[in-house]
Scaffold this active site. Sequence first.
Site: not given
Ligand SMILES: [Zn+2]
Length: 586
Positions: A279, A308, A326, A328, A330, A410, A456
């Site tokens: 992010c 992680r 990911q 991912d 945004h 979410k 996200h």
């Molecule tokens: Zn994010």
Amino acid sequence: MASAKPSEPADSDKLETMRHSASHVLAEAVLSIFPGAKFGIGPATQDGFYYDFDLPRPLTTEDLPVIQAKMKEIVAADLPFTRDEVSKDEARQLFGAQPYKLELIDDIPDEKVSVYRQGNFLDLCRGPHVSTTGQIKAFKLVSIAGAYWRGDEHNPMLQRVYGVAFATEQALEEHLKKLEEAARRDHRRLGKELDLFSIHEEAGPGLVHWHPKGSVVRRVIEDFWKDEHVRRGYDLVYTPHIAKRDLWQTSGHWDFYRDYMYSPMDVEGQEYVIKPMNCLGHILIYKTSQRSYRELPLRYAELGTVYRYERSGVLHGLSRVRGFTQDDAHIFCRFDQLEEEVVGVLELTRFMMDTFGFTKHKVLLSTRPEKYAGALEVWEEATEILRKALEKSEMAYQVDPGEGVFYGPKIDTKIEDALGRDWQGPTVQVDFNLPQRFDVNYIGEDGKEHMVAMVHRTVLGSMERFLASLLEHYGGAFPVWLAPVQAMIIPVADRHLDYANKLAAGFKADGIRAEVDARSERVNLKIRQAQLNKIPYMLVVGDKEVAESTVSVRLRTGEQLAAQSPDSFKQSLKQIIASRTKELKL
Ligand SMILES: [Zn+2]
Ligand SMILES: [Zn+2]
């Protein structure tokens, strides 16, 4: 739990009571074999029960039938479960030789505790149980695992024996078949058999190495993913793997998420950390210029690799790892654009799940938890926007009250695989926290600064976990467009090799992943090998095919197609690949 008989318990409660009672019987059986056994706890599980033991020697799978036979004896004896209520002091006397039970007694706030006896076995337990051991129906002991007392790695490691139990023999049989099928489809096993990936103790647990064949599958998924995002108005970006610790301080991760982050490294006296999320990089890109309402929405997408920390005990193949990529993105938009943006994400997720063949999903809308960031009315508004977006997308959903993350509501999608198991699928999260912490804004029509609405989202989750779910869903038999090798050309004898190589070159030139099995092995063995590797098409070429310039096509299902010209096969194969169907024939 004794006398009063209110309404009949539901079947699921009855099953749970029966399963839990079976754990007492398991404990009694173990006690009869190991008189000095120490006992942990023995709850019911989703499909059975377990009990944790501290024993003088490690159990092996050979012990299971012996323990199970003993359990059958106890069930056949139809012993009553009797309940007693005693003071905690009395309980301490009763369980004097049982350190784990003593610990549990100390933790019980009440003055009195209940104990249950059946046969020779006395247990500290709240109940309920079935009235006699004879009521325990179809069960089987299935496995042994290590489990730390109370799940804490500082405590002793106990031996956990798992069993499954059902109301009828038939239900038990069906369940055991399902377990067998799940083991056959286990992605860790398939990953090795199909030569897709490996994890190395010398490199570290939870760190995945993608082999050439696994990398082909990943590249196809990534290319498809990127093209589809660009088509839908996303910009692709790349951000670094490490960043100064201060950045994660500003974001709040260093305070709230540190348990999942790796220790900082020193670079010229400055602390850097490896990113657990993508992010912040996207926020920094957004903030490189003063954005106007006219530029919004901006959608930044990245196949971003993050790390992680997960305890080594919970790591599992590709589905629970320490480093993963990911898919991912945004989205930075105005509040009045949020609904449309979420609708767009939901459409994309549905399209992707359908394309990959996950046609059953369950959608959950998670609302405000007790602890949250941001203003109450903004939360309500955003939750309402997500709800409207779901309705507009005609998606059936359930509300999961209080399950949102602290920074916003979410939508989670769980995808169901061929065995009916749920996998974590797409997620869409609205964030009120980061835009505030980093002052992520735009200049509105009114000439004033406004905070952006930030979303996200991931569609596949991570490349690692998604490959695991694909593998288990298809049992390793990928749809043609994803298969690492799409066609294996099998020459009958060495004199057919030239023809085979020429065919392969022709297929490759058209972007089809074809290989030649040039080994001087018997044809049947080569076919068997290709079938084990779940290669969709096998093209056997011998004298006849060379003379007539044809190919004989055999599908991995064993079906044989009529001999055809290489060109006509190539054309239909190209169509099958382009359509991303899971069928092998048009
Ligand atoms: Zn994010
Ligand atoms: Zn019990």
